[in-house]
Design an enzyme around this catalytic site. Structure first.
Site, PDB file in Angstrom:
ATOM      1  N   ASN A  89      27.736  46.327  38.056  1.00  0.00           N
ATOM      2  CA  ASN A  89      28.849  46.014  39.363  1.00  0.00           C
ATOM      3  C   ASN A  89      29.638  44.416  38.368  1.00  0.00           C
ATOM      4  OD1 ASN A  89      28.552  44.507  42.154  1.00  0.00           O
ATOM      5  ND2 ASN A  89      27.904  43.103  40.721  1.00  0.00           N
ATOM      6  N   SER A 140      34.910  51.276  44.483  1.00  0.00           N
ATOM      7  CA  SER A 140      36.498  49.971  45.653  1.00  0.00           C
ATOM      8  C   SER A 140      36.894  51.744  46.129  1.00  0.00           C
ATOM      9  CB  SER A 140      36.432  49.426  44.402  1.00  0.00           C
ATOM     10  OG  SER A 140      38.304  48.714  45.126  1.00  0.00           O
ATOM     11  N   TYR A 153      43.371  48.197  37.645  1.00  0.00           N
ATOM     12  CA  TYR A 153      41.779  48.158  38.033  1.00  0.00           C
ATOM     13  C   TYR A 153      41.555  48.942  38.782  1.00  0.00           C
ATOM     14  CZ  TYR A 153      38.430  46.441  42.172  1.00  0.00           C
ATOM     15  OH  TYR A 153      37.457  46.021  43.295  1.00  0.00           O
ATOM     16  N   ALA A 154      42.195  49.983  39.913  1.00  0.00           N
ATOM     17  CA  ALA A 154      42.109  50.740  40.817  1.00  0.00           C
ATOM     18  C   ALA A 154      41.498  52.160  39.552  1.00  0.00           C
ATOM     19  CB  ALA A 154      43.233  50.984  41.817  1.00  0.00           C
ATOM     20  N   ALA A 155      42.460  52.064  39.568  1.00  0.00           N
ATOM     21  CA  ALA A 155      42.152  53.443  38.080  1.00  0.00           C
ATOM     22  C   ALA A 155      40.536  53.482  37.442  1.00  0.00           C
ATOM     23  CB  ALA A 155      42.993  53.842  37.078  1.00  0.00           C
ATOM     24  N   LYS A 157      38.245  52.641  38.969  1.00  0.00           N
ATOM     25  CA  LYS A 157      37.035  52.515  40.614  1.00  0.00           C
ATOM     26  C   LYS A 157      37.354  53.589  40.492  1.00  0.00           C
ATOM     27  CE  LYS A 157      35.331  48.442  39.822  1.00  0.00           C
ATOM     28  NZ  LYS A 157      33.578  48.032  40.156  1.00  0.00           N
TER      29      LYS A 157
HETATM   30  N1  NAD Z   1      34.311  41.853  46.964  1.00  0.00           N
HETATM   31  C1  NAD Z   1      35.176  43.119  47.501  1.00  0.00           C
HETATM   32  O1  NAD Z   1      36.045  42.664  49.044  1.00  0.00           O
HETATM   33  C2  NAD Z   1      35.029  43.359  46.465  1.00  0.00           C
HETATM   34  C3  NAD Z   1      35.909  45.057  47.578  1.00  0.00           C
HETATM   35  C4  NAD Z   1      35.852  46.285  46.141  1.00  0.00           C
HETATM   36  C5  NAD Z   1      34.874  46.385  45.105  1.00  0.00           C
HETATM   37  N2  NAD Z   1      34.310  45.564  44.524  1.00  0.00           N
HETATM   38  C6  NAD Z   1      33.714  45.251  43.940  1.00  0.00           C
HETATM   39  O2  NAD Z   1      32.261  44.617  43.637  1.00  0.00           O
HETATM   40  C7  NAD Z   1      31.527  44.316  42.458  1.00  0.00           C
HETATM   41  C8  NAD Z   1      31.025  42.913  42.717  1.00  0.00           C
HETATM   42  O3  NAD Z   1      32.752  41.924  42.902  1.00  0.00           O
HETATM   43  P1  NAD Z   1      32.171  40.591  43.893  1.00  0.00           P
HETATM   44  O4  NAD Z   1      32.960  40.033  44.894  1.00  0.00           O
HETATM   45  O5  NAD Z   1      30.749  40.429  43.833  1.00  0.00           O
HETATM   46  O6  NAD Z   1      32.604  39.274  42.492  1.00  0.00           O
HETATM   47  P2  NAD Z   1      32.496  38.053  41.951  1.00  0.00           P
HETATM   48  O7  NAD Z   1      33.635  37.726  41.107  1.00  0.00           O
HETATM   49  O8  NAD Z   1      31.303  37.323  43.269  1.00  0.00           O
HETATM   50  O9  NAD Z   1      31.503  38.413  41.031  1.00  0.00           O
HETATM   51  C9  NAD Z   1      31.360  39.609  39.911  1.00  0.00           C
HETATM   52  C10 NAD Z   1      30.172  38.317  38.596  1.00  0.00           C
HETATM   53  O10 NAD Z   1      30.731  39.917  37.523  1.00  0.00           O
HETATM   54  C11 NAD Z   1      30.400  38.482  36.068  1.00  0.00           C
HETATM   55  N3  NAD Z   1      30.945  39.026  35.307  1.00  0.00           N
HETATM   56  C12 NAD Z   1      32.296  39.447  34.928  1.00  0.00           C
HETATM   57  N4  NAD Z   1      32.604  39.327  33.415  1.00  0.00           N
HETATM   58  C13 NAD Z   1      31.720  39.730  33.405  1.00  0.00           C
HETATM   59  C14 NAD Z   1      31.678  40.550  32.267  1.00  0.00           C
HETATM   60  N5  NAD Z   1      32.465  41.074  31.068  1.00  0.00           N
HETATM   61  N6  NAD Z   1      29.756  41.128  31.614  1.00  0.00           N
HETATM   62  C15 NAD Z   1      29.113  40.597  32.342  1.00  0.00           C
HETATM   63  N7  NAD Z   1      29.082  39.936  33.920  1.00  0.00           N
HETATM   64  C16 NAD Z   1      31.008  39.795  33.828  1.00  0.00           C
HETATM   65  C17 NAD Z   1      31.292  37.247  37.148  1.00  0.00           C
HETATM   66  O11 NAD Z   1      30.459  36.536  35.568  1.00  0.00           O
HETATM   67  C18 NAD Z   1      30.611  37.235  38.455  1.00  0.00           C
HETATM   68  O12 NAD Z   1      28.869  36.818  38.429  1.00  0.00           O
HETATM   69  C19 NAD Z   1      33.062  44.762  41.462  1.00  0.00           C
HETATM   70  O13 NAD Z   1      32.567  45.377  40.543  1.00  0.00           O
HETATM   71  C20 NAD Z   1      34.147  44.273  42.632  1.00  0.00           C
HETATM   72  O14 NAD Z   1      35.443  45.292  42.525  1.00  0.00           O
HETATM   73  C21 NAD Z   1      33.990  43.949  45.420  1.00  0.00           C
END
Ligand code: NAD
Length: 251
Positions: A89, A140, A153-155, A157
């Protein structure tokens, strides 16, 4: 759903969707290994779970570092045994048009978003095969639609959707692999969003609101559970109908 006695590893579990999903799994009885680049954040989520009667271990794990994966495997095997579920994630997003994105920034996003899943497979596929386990990967809605400044990023995903399909085929029938595709979910990612961003996100989906991280967590638990026993290679949208509604003027 019952995850009693099952070991669930979550990356990026220190915040947002990962943290909410960790708490959901714990609520369903799992032994949750909360990992994050930010070890203190992972620890704090694990402590919160333990404080409310669940079972959890917080670990620092930078998903780009194979030595961190190896270290996590050693600690998890000693504490709980083999891993039954991996939820990939964690991510990195640098918002810039492609021509302004440096080669280093481009490569880093691929390394985190894509390479992290590869390293999880190298480290834990044997565990998942031995336990008839499951993997869920966070993609995503960006996999399907273009957004300004989101090229690489999109690529990644979109690639996560394809990779999940590939892994489902490669490691079935023992291991199920699925992707979850969140839409706009209320996490810290939106801390810097403008009213216009929120307005577009909210009017852009059929539920007319932001999603909650817990709503993604519930979907992840389902995909990882025995209730999804014939679901593999699936891409589950958790986007409030964002992908179903493209005409903003209709709202
Ligand atoms: N929030 C949204 O609107 C949304 C929409 C679509 C997809 N997503 C996807 O959901 C997932 C989580 O997003 P979120 O909104 O909870 O983000 P967030 O920033 O709240 O949490 C992401 C976590 O990932 C950790 N992280 C970053 N790089 C890392 C690494 N190299 N190793 C280990 N941990 C790492 C960060 O420290 C953070 O705790 C992501 O994959 C994101 O692409 C989120």
């Amino acid at each position: 759903m019952d995850f009693k006695g099952r070991n669930v590893l979550i990356t990026g579990g220190g915040n947002g969707i990962g943290a909410a999903t960790a708490k959901k799994f714990a609520g369903y009885g799992a032994n949750v290994i909360v990992t994050d680049l930010d070890g203190a954040a992972a620890d704090s989520v694990a402590k919160e779970i333990v404080g409310s009667g669940g079972i959890a271990l917080g670990l620092k794990l930078d998903i780009t570092k194979i030595e961190d994966w190896n270290d996590a495997a050693t600690k998890i095997h000693a504490a709980y045994g083999k891993v039954n579920v991996v939820f990939n994630n964690a991510y990195l997003k640098i918002v810039k048009p492609a021509h302004l994105t440096s080669v280093e920034e481009w490569d880093k996003q691929i390394d985190v978003n894509f390479g992290g899943i590869h390293k999880s497979v190298i480290t834990f596929i044997q565990d998942l095969q031995d336990t008839n386990g499951a993997m869920v990967n966070t993609a995503s809605v960006h996999a399907h639609f273009g957004f300004l400044g989101s090229g690489v990023y999109a690529a990644t995903k979109g690639g996560i959707v394809s990779l999940s399909n590939q892994l489902a085929v490669e490691y079935g029938p023992k291991v199920r692999v699925n992707a979850v595709l969140p839409g706009p979910i209320m996490t810290r990612v939106w801390d810097t969003a403008t009213d216009k961003n929120f307005d577009e996100a909210i009017r852009g989906n059929a539920m007319h609101r932001m999603g909650l991280p817990e709503e993604v967590g519930e979907a992840v638990c389902f995909l990882a559970s025995d209730k999804a026993s014939f679901i593999s290679g699936a891409s589950l949208l958790v986007d409030g109908g964002f992908s179903a509604q493209k005409d903003l003027s209709a709202t």
